[in-house]
Design a protein around this motif. Structure first.
Motif, PDB file in Angstrom:
ATOM      1  N   ARG A   5     -54.806  13.262 125.797  1.00 39.75           N
ATOM      2  CA  ARG A   5     -55.783  13.446 124.736  1.00 39.75           C
ATOM      3  C   ARG A   5     -57.003  14.069 125.374  1.00 39.75           C
ATOM      4  NH1 ARG A   5     -56.786  10.383 119.723  1.00 39.75           N
ATOM      5  NH2 ARG A   5     -58.893  10.919 119.164  1.00 39.75           N
ATOM      6  N   ASP A  65     -63.920  16.477 112.363  1.00 39.31           N
ATOM      7  CA  ASP A  65     -63.436  15.460 111.419  1.00 39.31           C
ATOM      8  C   ASP A  65     -64.116  15.566 110.052  1.00 39.31           C
ATOM      9  OD1 ASP A  65     -62.215  14.490 113.800  1.00 39.31           O
ATOM     10  OD2 ASP A  65     -63.937  13.213 114.206  1.00 39.31           O
ATOM     11  N   SER A  80     -67.997  14.179 112.034  1.00 38.45           N
ATOM     12  CA  SER A  80     -68.461  13.584 113.286  1.00 38.45           C
ATOM     13  C   SER A  80     -69.449  14.568 113.896  1.00 38.45           C
ATOM     14  CB  SER A  80     -67.303  13.401 114.272  1.00 38.45           C
ATOM     15  OG  SER A  80     -66.330  12.541 113.734  1.00 38.45           O
ATOM     16  N   PHE A  96     -65.195  11.121 123.508  1.00 35.08           N
ATOM     17  CA  PHE A  96     -65.835  11.335 122.206  1.00 35.08           C
ATOM     18  C   PHE A  96     -66.943  10.288 122.067  1.00 35.08           C
ATOM     19  CE2 PHE A  96     -61.495  13.078 121.314  1.00 35.08           C
ATOM     20  CZ  PHE A  96     -61.908  14.397 121.180  1.00 35.08           C
ATOM     21  N   MET A  98     -69.880  10.140 120.423  1.00 36.73           N
ATOM     22  CA  MET A  98     -70.839  10.441 119.365  1.00 36.73           C
ATOM     23  C   MET A  98     -71.744   9.251 119.040  1.00 36.73           C
ATOM     24  SD  MET A  98     -67.638  11.714 119.013  1.00 36.73           S
ATOM     25  CE  MET A  98     -66.619  11.923 117.585  1.00 36.73           C
ATOM     26  N   TRP A 133     -67.122   7.577 115.351  1.00 29.14           N
ATOM     27  CA  TRP A 133     -66.040   8.541 115.129  1.00 29.14           C
ATOM     28  C   TRP A 133     -65.971   8.978 113.663  1.00 29.14           C
ATOM     29  CZ3 TRP A 133     -61.165   7.449 118.677  1.00 29.14           C
ATOM     30  CH2 TRP A 133     -61.544   7.623 120.006  1.00 29.14           C
ATOM     31  N   ALA A 134     -64.832   9.513 113.290  1.00 29.59           N
ATOM     32  CA  ALA A 134     -64.699  10.222 112.009  1.00 29.59           C
ATOM     33  C   ALA A 134     -65.107   9.383 110.787  1.00 29.59           C
ATOM     34  CB  ALA A 134     -63.255  10.672 111.853  1.00 29.59           C
ATOM     35  N   ILE A 184     -59.765   2.995 113.222  1.00 27.91           N
ATOM     36  CA  ILE A 184     -60.669   4.143 113.027  1.00 27.91           C
ATOM     37  C   ILE A 184     -60.353   4.927 111.748  1.00 27.91           C
ATOM     38  CG2 ILE A 184     -61.040   4.449 115.503  1.00 27.91           C
ATOM     39  CD1 ILE A 184     -58.974   6.842 115.300  1.00 27.91           C
ATOM     40  N   ASP A 185     -61.112   6.003 111.582  1.00 31.96           N
ATOM     41  CA  ASP A 185     -60.843   7.064 110.609  1.00 31.96           C
ATOM     42  C   ASP A 185     -60.708   6.584 109.163  1.00 31.96           C
ATOM     43  OD1 ASP A 185     -60.915   8.600 112.849  1.00 31.96           O
ATOM     44  OD2 ASP A 185     -58.896   9.427 112.683  1.00 31.96           O
ATOM     45  N   GLU A 275     -53.384   9.576 113.361  1.00 28.12           N
ATOM     46  CA  GLU A 275     -54.764   9.272 112.932  1.00 28.12           C
ATOM     47  C   GLU A 275     -55.136  10.219 111.788  1.00 28.12           C
ATOM     48  OE1 GLU A 275     -57.084   9.948 116.508  1.00 28.12           O
ATOM     49  OE2 GLU A 275     -56.771  12.107 116.438  1.00 28.12           O
ATOM     50  N   ALA A 276     -56.405  10.170 111.347  1.00 26.94           N
ATOM     51  CA  ALA A 276     -56.935  11.146 110.385  1.00 26.94           C
ATOM     52  C   ALA A 276     -56.314  11.059 108.991  1.00 26.94           C
ATOM     53  CB  ALA A 276     -56.807  12.575 110.932  1.00 26.94           C
ATOM     54  N   THR A 324     -57.544  17.628 119.201  1.00 25.52           N
ATOM     55  CA  THR A 324     -57.511  16.885 117.943  1.00 25.52           C
ATOM     56  C   THR A 324     -57.379  17.821 116.748  1.00 25.52           C
ATOM     57  OG1 THR A 324     -59.884  16.974 117.582  1.00 25.52           O
ATOM     58  CG2 THR A 324     -59.066  15.136 118.898  1.00 25.52           C
ATOM     59  N   HIS A 326     -58.022  17.208 112.405  1.00 23.90           N
ATOM     60  CA  HIS A 326     -58.478  16.204 111.425  1.00 23.90           C
ATOM     61  C   HIS A 326     -59.108  16.986 110.274  1.00 23.90           C
ATOM     62  CE1 HIS A 326     -60.395  11.985 110.906  1.00 23.90           C
ATOM     63  NE2 HIS A 326     -60.561  12.663 109.779  1.00 23.90           N
ATOM     64  N   ARG A 352     -66.464  20.248 119.083  1.00 27.38           N
ATOM     65  CA  ARG A 352     -65.686  20.949 118.065  1.00 27.38           C
ATOM     66  C   ARG A 352     -66.588  21.538 116.968  1.00 27.38           C
ATOM     67  NH1 ARG A 352     -62.383  15.509 117.424  1.00 27.38           N
ATOM     68  NH2 ARG A 352     -64.499  14.821 117.826  1.00 27.38           N
TER      69      ARG A 352
END
Ligand code: FUB
Length: 381
Positions: A5, A65, A80, A96, A98, A133-134, A184-185, A275-276, A324, A326, A352
């Motif tokens: 990742r 995201d 994000s 990541f 953030m 995260w997202a 997450i997400d 994910e996502a 990633t 998303h 991103r």
């Protein structure tokens, strides 16, 4: 060899014997069958802007995201906010790092995009420690709700809610994460009857595999269940309370089935959930879409209820540049739009930029697969 990742997708030529300095490991997912298109995406190095299907929506800050919504005819995107940090890339997405959110808004797709001020900062979330995260957002009765994952002081991902009277924020966070939340997400979908549902989850760094019974086990597997021939770890869904601040029920596992009605297996990396999550409706059907993570696809499955089960149907987006992928899907101006992100501006997975492109359906309700990259100039067709 596994795909790490964080490893740049545009460094895949290493695996093909071409030298690229940016990334060190040659990624090759066991059993991974790449389409010709995906292999072409992977085999490209640094690209000219004209080789991307669409251009970054903003370049003042790095964003990923993107969860898009249309409120009062205007488009709001809740992404994000990527930042460059000191943490090395790993399989858990520790890079990541953030710390806040900014909302993007635009009057029309293709028009100027406004980057809002800080909408929520981790320092103003009492329970959160790091890694905002997202996110996603929802609206009900004059209030906007921002749903976001962050690690708590014990290193477990939880999902928080913050509220505002303005879609651009600033948002004020609830003092505690949603009771019983994990992973997450978050993605919130409101059905035609006004009932809202929250979809969430992610494996590997998203920690679903460490929350099997709904309780966080810090010594759980780093990646998945390591049971390739068993049903894959399922994303989760829960009805939200009328106040939009708590789960109205214990989260349920979402079943994603193949065309024979069998659950997708853990070893099916091209199709299983990573994910996502995103939910949207089209012609009365529920479309649950998600990322396959280490194979880098955005895919979708269709069902007759917001809870599923959903039957896997195919790919929405071939791999983007970066690790990633998303997205979100919204209708605006009589068309459907896919918001997604890649690493065009920086060439780095941790930095991103969000993009948008039209999404089209076939007459049978299937989605036409999108390639985020155009053929290289001069390439044979
Ligand atoms: O942006 C951080 C994480 O990476 C998101 O939560 C995932 O969906 C992936 O994009």
């Amino acid at each position: 060899m596994t795909i790490k990742r964080g490893m740049c997708l545009h460094a895949w030529p290493l695996a093909l014997g071409l030298a690229l300095a940016a990334c060190q490991q040659a990624p090759e997912q066991k059993g991974e069958q790449k389409t010709e298109q995906a292999a072409d995406n992977a085999a490209s190095g640094k690209r000219d802007a004209s080789e991307y299907l669409s251009q970054p929506l903003v370049s003042d800050i790095y964003t990923a995201d993107p969860s898009a919504h249309v409120w009062n005819g205007k488009i709001y995107v809740y992404p994000s906010h990527d930042i460059d940090g000191p943490t090395p890339e790993d399989d858990l997405g520790s890079h990541f790092e953030m710390r806040d959110y900014h909302v993007l808004s635009m009057d029309k797709i293709g028009g100027p995009v406004t980057v809002g001020p800080v909408a929520l900062d981790v320092k103003d979330v009492p329970w959160a420690d790091k890694q905002m995260w997202a996110p996603d957002a929802a609206y009900k009765n004059g209030t906007y709700y921002l749903y976001f994952p962050a690690k708590d002081k014990e290193g477990a991902f939880r999902i928080g809610v913050a509220t505002s009277k303005d879609p651009m924020g600033p948002f004020k966070a609830q003092p505690q994460p949603i009771k019983g939340s994990y992973s997450i997400d978050p993605a919130v979908f409101t059905d035609a009857d006004g009932q809202s549902y929250i979809y969430f989850g992610g494996i590997w760094g998203g920690q679903l595999q460490r929350n099997i019974g709904g309780k966080y086990d810090p010594s759980g597997s780093k990646t998945d269940l390591k049971q390739d021939d068993k049903p894959a770890i399922a994303p989760r869904v829960a009805r939200l309370n009328g106040d939009m601040l708590e789960f109205a029920e214990t989260p349920r596992e979402i079943q994603i089935l193949d065309d024979k009605g069998k659950p997708l297996l853990g070893g099916d990396h091209d199709r299983r959930f990573f994910e996502a999550s995103w939910m949207h409706k089209h012609d009365g059907k529920y479309y649950f879409s998600y990322s396959t993570g280490d194979t880098h696809y955005l895919v979708y499955a269709v069902g007759d209820s917001p809870y599923g089960p959903f039957t896997y149907k195919g790919r929405i987006l071939e791999p983007v540049e970066g690790w990633t992928t998303h997205h979100s899907i919204v209708e605006w101006g009589g068309k459907s739009w896919l918001f997604y992100a890649d690493s065009q501006l920086s060439g780095q997975t941790r930095l991103r930029n969000v993009k948008v492109t039209e999404l089209r359906y076939n007459a049978d309700g299937s989605i036409q697969t999108i390639n985020p990259l155009l053929p290289k100039k001069g390439a044979a067709h």
